[in-house]
Design a protein around this motif. Structure first.
Motif, mmCIF file in Angstrom:
data_model
loop_
_atom_site.group_PDB
_atom_site.id
_atom_site.type_symbol
_atom_site.label_atom_id
_atom_site.label_comp_id
_atom_site.label_asym_id
_atom_site.label_seq_id
_atom_site.Cartn_x
_atom_site.Cartn_y
_atom_site.Cartn_z
ATOM 1 N N LEU A 251 0.843 -1.214 0.000
ATOM 2 C CA LEU A 251 0.000 0.000 0.000
ATOM 3 C C LEU A 251 0.867 1.248 0.000
ATOM 4 O O LEU A 251 0.597 2.210 -0.720
ATOM 5 N N SER B 166 -2.669 -1.596 -4.953
ATOM 6 C CA SER B 166 -4.041 -1.832 -4.477
ATOM 7 C C SER B 166 -4.029 -2.751 -3.254
ATOM 8 O O SER B 166 -3.047 -3.453 -2.999
ATOM 9 N N GLY C 128 -9.561 4.262 2.230
ATOM 10 C CA GLY C 128 -9.987 3.987 0.860
ATOM 11 C C GLY C 128 -11.443 3.591 0.787
ATOM 12 O O GLY C 128 -12.117 3.417 1.809
ATOM 13 N N ARG D 105 -6.159 0.927 -6.157
ATOM 14 C CA ARG D 105 -5.235 2.001 -5.748
ATOM 15 C C ARG D 105 -5.759 3.397 -6.081
ATOM 16 O O ARG D 105 -5.427 4.366 -5.413
ATOM 17 N N LEU E 180 -7.570 4.779 -3.049
ATOM 18 C CA LEU E 180 -6.807 4.755 -1.794
ATOM 19 C C LEU E 180 -6.043 6.047 -1.588
ATOM 20 O O LEU E 180 -5.525 6.609 -2.553
#
Ligand code: GLU
Length: 378
Positions: free
Chosen positions: A298, A303, A335, A371, A374
């Motif tokens: 992360l 992702s 996220g 991603r 996030l």
């Protein structure tokens, strides 16, 4: 120690050069005279300064306190009521007085004012959040200054922001404004010896150096709340200035780079609108605890996959915001999840090839959080 009293290393003019959109928050005491009542002259001078910015092509959105104070005066109450319904009533009476005074002050400059009263849910609900932005932008097109305040006549504990510093920060992030100015009745952040701190690089560090509980008579915020609010704007990548709203021409001077007040420097990365909402505004409804490998991925902007999730806390639906923590309880990211808490309980620790069978679904997402959805903590 990254706070600084010196200005030699920071070129304020360079930082403020491209500012095209500003959010200005003014506190109750900065609009009130020595008798504690709203002061027409102070409001008039404030409007004059805002009109000056607009004339320079800068869009201004105001966040103004003062409603409760004005209501207390108008109703002849002996002081700030302790009972919530009476506080609500004071806000209800005072808000219209406040707006009447602002409308009269902006009129000689050929400008209108538009009142926007918000509660916390207006920011947490993405649809309402975007509506709020549309309204502010429409007002600005009509040469009306948007004046935001908390809807104190209905906002009770559960739906309340509680202070306008935080609201102003959220509005700054909502608009992706280039600068937040917090006007109070002291010269900026003061250190233990009463000296103005000229520049703050690290908000957490600065929090340790100011008297965070100190606040003014009618206002609800203090320096602690200002720093917290400033921290969210800094994280989004924009600067914040805290200065004395009673200093003549303070807004113009700040924009011109005059050394007054405290400048909180922006983080080096600017977050996108969507990331600001995910990372700084949306209410998280649950927490996903991840293993070390997932935490590392992360932080490298990958992702979140189900295989790295070790524990799920809270109840949430697909599309809700969640917090992601490592096993030591350190927040790694926030996220928007593709799966509900029930679904994640079934797929955690597994590879996506097994999802169809585990979830009894024909189509599925490979990632629990993509991603793009996030925002990693810095
Ligand atoms: N919303 C309150 C008012 O208008 C002020 C809150 C604050 O000072 O932060 O009186």
């Amino acid at each position: 120690m990254e706070t600084s009293h010196t200005t030699s290393t920071v070129d304020r003019k360079a930082i403020l050069k491209g500012v095209r959109s500003v959010v200005v928050k003014i506190g109750t005491n900065a609009l009130s005279g020595a008798d504690g009542h709203l002061d027409n002259q102070l409001i008039g001078h404030f409007a004059e300064q805002v009109a000056g910015l607009v004339a320079r092509g800068i869009q201004v959105t105001m966040v103004s306190s003062g409603a409760i104070g004005a209501g207390i005066t108008e109703l002849g109450l002996p002081g700030r009521p302790k009972e919530l319904p009476l506080l609500q009533a004071s806000a209800s009476v005072g808000q219209s007085i406040l707006m009447r005074l602002f409308a009269a002050a902006f009129k000689p400059h050929g400008m209108h004012v538009g009142q926007i009263l918000i509660t916390r849910g207006d920011f947490e609900h993405r649809g309402r959040y975007l509506n709020l932005r549309n309204c502010i932008q429409a007002l600005q097109k009509c040469k009306a200054i948007p004046i935001v305040n908390e809807n104190d006549s209905v906002a009770v504990a559960e739906i309340k922001f509680g202070d306008n510093d935080l609201i102003a920060a959220q509005v700054t992030n909502l608009l992706r404004a280039d600068l937040l100015i917090l006007l109070t009745v002291v010269d900026g952040l003061l250190d233990a010896s009463g000296q103005t701190i000229a520049v703050v690089q690290d908000v957490e560090d600065a929090s340790g150096n100011v008297d965070s509980k100190k606040k003014s008579s009618h206002g609800t915020g203090g320096m602690g709340s200002k720093l917290f609010a400033a921290g969210t704007v800094k994280t989004a990548g924009e600067p914040v200035m805290i200065a004395n709203g009673k200093r003549p021409n303070v807004i113009r001077d700040l924009l011109d780079g005059v050394e007054t007040g405290t400048l909180i420097l922006p983080a080096s990365r600017k977050l996108s609108s969507r990331s600001r909402w995910i990372g700084l505004t949306a209410r998280t409804l649950g927490t996903l605890i991840v293993d070390d490998g997932a935490a590392k991925a992360l932080r490298a902007n990958k992702s979140l996959l189900a295989s790295g999730i070790v524990e799920i806390k809270g109840e949430f639906e697909a599309g809700d915001a969640v917090l992601i923590m490592d096993k030591n309880g350190v927040t790694v990211a926030r996220g928007l999840t593709n799966y509900t808490h029930v679904e994640i309980t079934k797929i955690r620790g597994h590879k996506s090839g097994e999802f169809a069978q585990l979830l009894d679904m024909e189509t599925y997402y490979d990632e629990v959080i993509h991603r793009d959805d996030l925002v990693v903590e810095t």
